[in-house]
Design a protein around this motif. Sequence first.
Motif, PDB file in Angstrom:
ATOM      1  N   SER A   1       3.053   3.378   3.961  1.00  0.00           N
ATOM      2  CA  SER A   1       1.601   3.206   3.858  1.00  0.00           C
ATOM      3  C   SER A   1       1.262   1.747   3.574  1.00  0.00           C
ATOM      4  CB  SER A   1       1.043   4.082   2.731  1.00  0.00           C
ATOM      5  OG  SER A   1       1.223   5.441   3.029  1.00  0.00           O
ATOM      6  N   PRO A   2       0.428   1.140   4.418  1.00  0.00           N
ATOM      7  CA  PRO A   2       0.080  -0.273   4.206  1.00  0.00           C
ATOM      8  C   PRO A   2      -0.724  -0.459   2.925  1.00  0.00           C
ATOM      9  CG  PRO A   2      -1.251   0.691   5.968  1.00  0.00           C
ATOM     10  CD  PRO A   2      -0.215   1.713   5.603  1.00  0.00           C
ATOM     11  N   GLN A   3      -0.514  -1.574   2.281  1.00  0.00           N
ATOM     12  CA  GLN A   3      -1.205  -1.866   1.020  1.00  0.00           C
ATOM     13  C   GLN A   3      -2.411  -2.765   1.297  1.00  0.00           C
ATOM     14  OE1 GLN A   3      -0.246  -0.441  -2.003  1.00  0.00           O
ATOM     15  NE2 GLN A   3       1.077   0.692  -0.587  1.00  0.00           N
ATOM     16  N   PHE A   4      -3.606  -2.212   1.145  1.00  0.00           N
ATOM     17  CA  PHE A   4      -4.824  -2.982   1.315  1.00  0.00           C
ATOM     18  C   PHE A   4      -5.431  -3.299  -0.048  1.00  0.00           C
ATOM     19  CE2 PHE A   4      -4.574  -0.628   5.381  1.00  0.00           C
ATOM     20  CZ  PHE A   4      -4.671  -1.696   6.262  1.00  0.00           C
ATOM     21  N   PHE A   5      -6.314  -4.301  -0.072  1.00  0.00           N
ATOM     22  CA  PHE A   5      -7.023  -4.654  -1.305  1.00  0.00           C
ATOM     23  C   PHE A   5      -8.176  -3.664  -1.487  1.00  0.00           C
ATOM     24  CE2 PHE A   5      -5.136  -8.634   0.206  1.00  0.00           C
ATOM     25  CZ  PHE A   5      -4.448  -9.034  -0.936  1.00  0.00           C
ATOM     26  N   PRO A   6      -8.181  -2.899  -2.569  1.00  0.00           N
ATOM     27  CA  PRO A   6      -9.180  -1.825  -2.724  1.00  0.00           C
ATOM     28  C   PRO A   6     -10.621  -2.314  -2.784  1.00  0.00           C
ATOM     29  CG  PRO A   6      -7.877  -2.084  -4.734  1.00  0.00           C
ATOM     30  CD  PRO A   6      -7.210  -2.898  -3.685  1.00  0.00           C
ATOM     31  N   ASP A   7     -10.850  -3.526  -3.320  1.00  0.00           N
ATOM     32  CA  ASP A   7     -12.220  -4.024  -3.453  1.00  0.00           C
ATOM     33  C   ASP A   7     -12.653  -4.906  -2.282  1.00  0.00           C
ATOM     34  OD1 ASP A   7     -12.809  -2.744  -5.872  1.00  0.00           O
ATOM     35  OD2 ASP A   7     -11.744  -4.282  -7.003  1.00  0.00           O
ATOM     36  N   PHE A   8     -11.767  -5.085  -1.296  1.00  0.00           N
ATOM     37  CA  PHE A   8     -12.124  -5.784  -0.059  1.00  0.00           C
ATOM     38  C   PHE A   8     -12.716  -4.772   0.920  1.00  0.00           C
ATOM     39  CE2 PHE A   8      -9.278  -9.821   0.235  1.00  0.00           C
ATOM     40  CZ  PHE A   8      -9.687 -10.204  -1.026  1.00  0.00           C
TER      41      PHE A   8
ATOM     42  N   GLN B   1      -6.056   5.702   7.052  1.00  0.00           N
ATOM     43  CA  GLN B   1      -4.960   5.728   8.022  1.00  0.00           C
ATOM     44  C   GLN B   1      -5.356   5.023   9.305  1.00  0.00           C
ATOM     45  OE1 GLN B   1      -2.430   6.177   6.098  1.00  0.00           O
ATOM     46  NE2 GLN B   1      -1.371   7.576   7.478  1.00  0.00           N
ATOM     47  N   ARG B   2      -6.612   5.177   9.709  1.00  0.00           N
ATOM     48  CA  ARG B   2      -7.072   4.479  10.912  1.00  0.00           C
ATOM     49  C   ARG B   2      -7.064   2.965  10.696  1.00  0.00           C
ATOM     50  NH1 ARG B   2     -12.561   6.336  12.849  1.00  0.00           N
ATOM     51  NH2 ARG B   2     -12.842   7.513  10.915  1.00  0.00           N
ATOM     52  N   LEU B   3      -7.394   2.537   9.468  1.00  0.00           N
ATOM     53  CA  LEU B   3      -7.320   1.104   9.169  1.00  0.00           C
ATOM     54  C   LEU B   3      -5.866   0.633   9.207  1.00  0.00           C
ATOM     55  CD1 LEU B   3      -9.127  -1.318   8.476  1.00  0.00           C
ATOM     56  CD2 LEU B   3      -8.660  -0.868   6.056  1.00  0.00           C
ATOM     57  N   GLY B   4      -4.959   1.501   8.740  1.00  0.00           N
ATOM     58  CA  GLY B   4      -3.533   1.167   8.832  1.00  0.00           C
ATOM     59  C   GLY B   4      -3.089   0.990  10.277  1.00  0.00           C
ATOM     60  N   ILE B   5      -3.600   1.824  11.165  1.00  0.00           N
ATOM     61  CA  ILE B   5      -3.262   1.693  12.588  1.00  0.00           C
ATOM     62  C   ILE B   5      -3.920   0.434  13.164  1.00  0.00           C
ATOM     63  CG2 ILE B   5      -3.523   2.779  14.863  1.00  0.00           C
ATOM     64  CD1 ILE B   5      -3.245   5.500  13.385  1.00  0.00           C
TER      65      ILE B   5
END
Length: 305
Positions: free
Chosen positions: A84-91, A138-142
Motif C-alpha cells: 500500500s502506497p504511503q500518502f500524506f494524510p493532510d495533503f 486505492q485508485r490514487l495508488g493506481i
Amino acid sequence: MEPIIQTYQLQKTFGGEQALKPLDFSLQKGEICALIGKNGAGKSTFFKILSGQIVATAGEVHLFGKSGDAVASQKSRLGFMVESPQFFPDFTAAQNMEYFRIQRGVVEKARVTEVLKLVGLSHHRKKKFHEYSMGMKQRLGIALCLLSGPDCLVLDEPINGLDAEGIKEVRQLLLELNQRKQMTILVSSHLLAELQLIASRFVFIKDGTVVEDVSKAELEDKSKKQLILHVDLPAKAVQLLERQYEGVDYLLLPNKGLKLFNYLDFASEINRLLVENGIEVREIQYESLNLEDYFLGLVEDDVYA
C-alpha cells in the motif's frame, strides 16, 4: 512479439527455504494476467523481485526483450503497487501526486492532472487524502503507478480491504485501462471471483512454482463440472444413456432434470440421441466450477504431489 516480462528459472531462497523454485513466466502485451495462490505461495516474492525490492537468488528477468544490465532502464515502463502506497494524510490528492512527480523526476507537470483524470479522481483532486474512501485511496495508488506513463501495471492485492463499492470502482478502472488504454496488467488478489470478472489469463502458483497456466477460455472449458438436461421423459432418457455410454454417471433432479458428471464433451451427440428417440430436450447447459472451486482443487495437498 517480445513478452513484456519474461523470467527464466527464477529462484529466491530465504534462510535455506525456497520461496520461489525455478520459475519460468511470461507476460504478453495486452493481457490482464491473474497470479493466484495461497498465502506463502510465492506471489509477493515474485512481485518484489520484479520491482527490485529484493534480489533473486538465481535466474533471470527480462523486461521488454532486454536482459542483464539493460533491465534497469526498462523498470520505468512498469508501474508497481506491491505494498500500500504511503500518502500524506493532510495533503490533497493533487498535492500528494505533485510531491511524487517531483520525487520521481517526472518532468511534465500536466501529468498529475492526466493521471487523476484516468482514475476518476479529477473532481476530488482538492480533497485531503484522509477524507478519501478506501476505494478512492486505492485508485490514487493506481494513479501513482501511472505517473511515469508505464506500459504495464503490476498490482499485488489492489482490492484488499475494500468494500463492495470500492471493489467495483477498482475493477472498472482496471478494465478501462486495459481496454481503452491498452494497458497490460499483472494482478493478484484473494478475491478470486473478482479476478474471474477481469482477467484474460490465470496463472496458479503453489509452493513457489507454477502449477497451471490457462487462458480464460481454457479455464472455462477445464472447469466444466456438470451437464444439466431438462427433458420430458427423464426415465427413458436415462435408459438410453446407460445403453449408449458405458459408466455414465448421472443424477435425476426434480422437475424432470438430469445431471451428467461425465461425457461432458458429448452434449451435441446426447441431444441428438434423445431427440431421435422421441424425447423432448427443453434445455441443455453446463454448470461450471467457479474460480475458487477450481483453485482449491489445484492447491490441495494431494494434487501435484
